[in-house]
Design a protein around this motif. Structure first.
Motif, mmCIF file in Angstrom:
data_model
loop_
_atom_site.group_PDB
_atom_site.id
_atom_site.type_symbol
_atom_site.label_atom_id
_atom_site.label_comp_id
_atom_site.label_asym_id
_atom_site.label_seq_id
_atom_site.Cartn_x
_atom_site.Cartn_y
_atom_site.Cartn_z
ATOM 1 N N GLY A 130 16.277 8.223 -10.371
ATOM 2 C CA GLY A 130 16.025 8.309 -8.935
ATOM 3 C C GLY A 130 16.338 7.010 -8.220
ATOM 4 N N PRO A 131 16.434 7.061 -6.902
ATOM 5 C CA PRO A 131 16.741 5.844 -6.139
ATOM 6 C C PRO A 131 15.563 4.883 -6.097
ATOM 7 C CG PRO A 131 16.240 7.629 -4.639
ATOM 8 C CD PRO A 131 16.267 8.226 -6.023
ATOM 9 N N ARG A 132 15.875 3.621 -5.941
ATOM 10 C CA ARG A 132 14.850 2.596 -5.704
ATOM 11 C C ARG A 132 14.298 2.829 -4.306
ATOM 12 N NH1 ARG A 132 15.567 -3.182 -3.571
ATOM 13 N NH2 ARG A 132 13.887 -4.379 -4.546
ATOM 14 N N LEU A 133 13.004 2.600 -4.120
ATOM 15 C CA LEU A 133 12.385 2.681 -2.802
ATOM 16 C C LEU A 133 11.967 1.280 -2.390
ATOM 17 C CD1 LEU A 133 10.063 5.811 -3.224
ATOM 18 C CD2 LEU A 133 12.438 5.728 -2.447
ATOM 19 N N LEU A 134 12.388 0.872 -1.203
ATOM 20 C CA LEU A 134 12.040 -0.434 -0.658
ATOM 21 C C LEU A 134 11.193 -0.210 0.583
ATOM 22 C CD1 LEU A 134 12.505 -3.572 -0.680
ATOM 23 C CD2 LEU A 134 14.263 -3.125 1.029
ATOM 24 N N PHE A 135 10.106 -0.943 0.692
ATOM 25 C CA PHE A 135 9.192 -0.840 1.822
ATOM 26 C C PHE A 135 9.165 -2.198 2.499
ATOM 27 C CE2 PHE A 135 8.182 2.121 -1.439
ATOM 28 C CZ PHE A 135 7.960 3.300 -0.760
ATOM 29 N N GLN A 136 9.562 -2.231 3.772
ATOM 30 C CA GLN A 136 9.631 -3.506 4.485
ATOM 31 C C GLN A 136 8.745 -3.467 5.723
ATOM 32 O OE1 GLN A 136 13.754 -4.071 5.402
ATOM 33 N NE2 GLN A 136 13.804 -2.484 6.960
ATOM 34 N N ARG A 137 8.010 -4.553 5.907
ATOM 35 C CA ARG A 137 7.105 -4.660 7.052
ATOM 36 C C ARG A 137 7.920 -4.827 8.333
ATOM 37 N NH1 ARG A 137 3.904 -8.297 5.203
ATOM 38 N NH2 ARG A 137 2.332 -6.798 4.582
ATOM 39 N N VAL A 138 7.538 -4.054 9.350
ATOM 40 C CA VAL A 138 8.120 -4.204 10.680
ATOM 41 C C VAL A 138 6.970 -4.310 11.683
ATOM 42 C CG1 VAL A 138 10.274 -2.993 10.125
ATOM 43 C CG2 VAL A 138 8.334 -1.693 11.016
ATOM 44 N N PRO A 139 7.201 -4.959 12.810
ATOM 45 C CA PRO A 139 6.101 -5.173 13.757
ATOM 46 C C PRO A 139 5.678 -3.918 14.516
ATOM 47 C CG PRO A 139 8.129 -6.120 14.599
ATOM 48 C CD PRO A 139 8.418 -5.644 13.204
ATOM 49 N N PHE A 187 8.028 -4.681 -0.508
ATOM 50 C CA PHE A 187 7.548 -4.245 -1.817
ATOM 51 C C PHE A 187 8.483 -3.139 -2.268
ATOM 52 C CE2 PHE A 187 4.293 -3.036 -4.917
ATOM 53 C CZ PHE A 187 3.681 -4.260 -5.162
ATOM 54 N N ALA A 188 8.740 -3.048 -3.543
ATOM 55 C CA ALA A 188 9.682 -2.044 -4.039
ATOM 56 C C ALA A 188 9.133 -1.348 -5.271
ATOM 57 C CB ALA A 188 11.021 -2.697 -4.369
ATOM 58 N N CYS A 189 9.606 -0.137 -5.479
ATOM 59 C CA CYS A 189 9.264 0.595 -6.690
ATOM 60 C C CYS A 189 10.499 1.376 -7.130
ATOM 61 C CB CYS A 189 8.064 1.502 -6.481
ATOM 62 S SG CYS A 189 8.215 2.750 -5.205
ATOM 63 N N TYR A 191 6.755 6.789 -10.004
ATOM 64 C CA TYR A 191 7.542 5.565 -10.031
ATOM 65 C C TYR A 191 6.667 4.403 -10.501
ATOM 66 C CZ TYR A 191 11.856 7.051 -7.615
ATOM 67 O OH TYR A 191 13.064 7.599 -7.286
ATOM 68 N N VAL A 192 7.310 3.263 -10.732
ATOM 69 C CA VAL A 192 6.604 2.053 -11.137
ATOM 70 C C VAL A 192 6.918 0.930 -10.153
ATOM 71 C CG1 VAL A 192 6.513 2.651 -13.585
ATOM 72 C CG2 VAL A 192 8.471 1.380 -12.717
ATOM 73 N N VAL A 193 5.957 0.040 -10.004
ATOM 74 C CA VAL A 193 6.145 -1.140 -9.156
ATOM 75 C C VAL A 193 7.153 -2.052 -9.834
ATOM 76 C CG1 VAL A 193 4.995 -3.210 -8.287
ATOM 77 C CG2 VAL A 193 3.846 -0.995 -8.164
ATOM 78 N N GLN A 194 8.087 -2.574 -9.059
ATOM 79 C CA GLN A 194 9.056 -3.508 -9.614
ATOM 80 C C GLN A 194 8.397 -4.848 -9.886
ATOM 81 O OE1 GLN A 194 12.849 -2.145 -7.128
ATOM 82 N NE2 GLN A 194 13.169 -3.624 -8.719
ATOM 83 N N ARG A 221 0.836 -1.212 0.000
ATOM 84 C CA ARG A 221 0.000 0.000 0.000
ATOM 85 C C ARG A 221 0.868 1.259 0.000
ATOM 86 N NH1 ARG A 221 -2.852 2.792 4.541
ATOM 87 N NH2 ARG A 221 -4.439 4.066 3.552
ATOM 88 N N LEU A 222 1.904 1.275 0.844
ATOM 89 C CA LEU A 222 2.766 2.448 0.931
ATOM 90 C C LEU A 222 3.592 2.629 -0.348
ATOM 91 C CD1 LEU A 222 3.473 4.809 2.750
ATOM 92 C CD2 LEU A 222 5.263 3.394 3.794
ATOM 93 N N ALA A 223 4.070 1.530 -0.912
ATOM 94 C CA ALA A 223 4.829 1.612 -2.167
ATOM 95 C C ALA A 223 3.951 2.171 -3.285
ATOM 96 C CB ALA A 223 5.361 0.234 -2.558
#
Length: 144
Positions: A66-75, A57-59, A29-32, A18-20
């Motif tokens: 531009g830089p790649r954006l990585l979104f990682q789940r944390v508790p 999830f990454a885009c 940006y585009v979804v990888q 969702r955040l990506a």
């Protein structure tokens, strides 16, 4: 000594996809593509492999600049102000009322996507106007 030319920005978050997708809309940006061996993100997320990685999830910038954006789940949830934030450069080269109108139009677009406008910082003797925002998980960023 090697010089780093590329980097990735990583977001800890509750809902990586969702955040990506929100940031794809913000930045164009585009979804990888899904990880190797999976024909879709849905297939990846249904697999045991997804659980091992805690979910991510990454885009990326389709132009490759531009830089790649990585979104990682944390508790844990976000509890304090970001120490680092993104400044999205929508008003570059603009000044005064024209700049402020451009920033406000972009703010309205992003609010419709779920962002929150936190405050407007008006131009003074040293700085041009900018708008402080929050993304859909409360991460601060600026429209600059």
């Amino acid at each position: 000594m090697a010089t780093i030319k590329k980097f990735q920005v990583t977001f800890d978050c509750a809902d990586p996809e969702r955040l990506a997708r929100f940031w794809c809309e913000v930045l164009g940006y585009v979804v990888q593509p899904p990880p190797k061996g999976f024909d879709s993100w849905d297939a990846y997320h249904r697999s045991p492999e997804s659980e091992k990685t805690m979910g991510w999830f990454a885009c990326s910038d389709p132009s490759g600049v531009g830089p790649r954006l990585l979104f990682q789940r944390v508790p844990e949830g976000k509890v304090v102000k970001n120490r680092v934030h993104l400044c999205t450069r929508v008003g570059t080269g603009l000044v005064g009322e024209e700049r402020l109108a451009t920033l406000q139009a972009e703010s309205a677009r992003l609010v419709a996507l779920g962002a929150v406008q936190e405050r407007v910082l008006l131009a003074d003797e040293e700085n041009e106007s900018c708008i402080v925002m929050q993304d859909i998980e409360g991460n601060e960023f600026c429209l600059d």
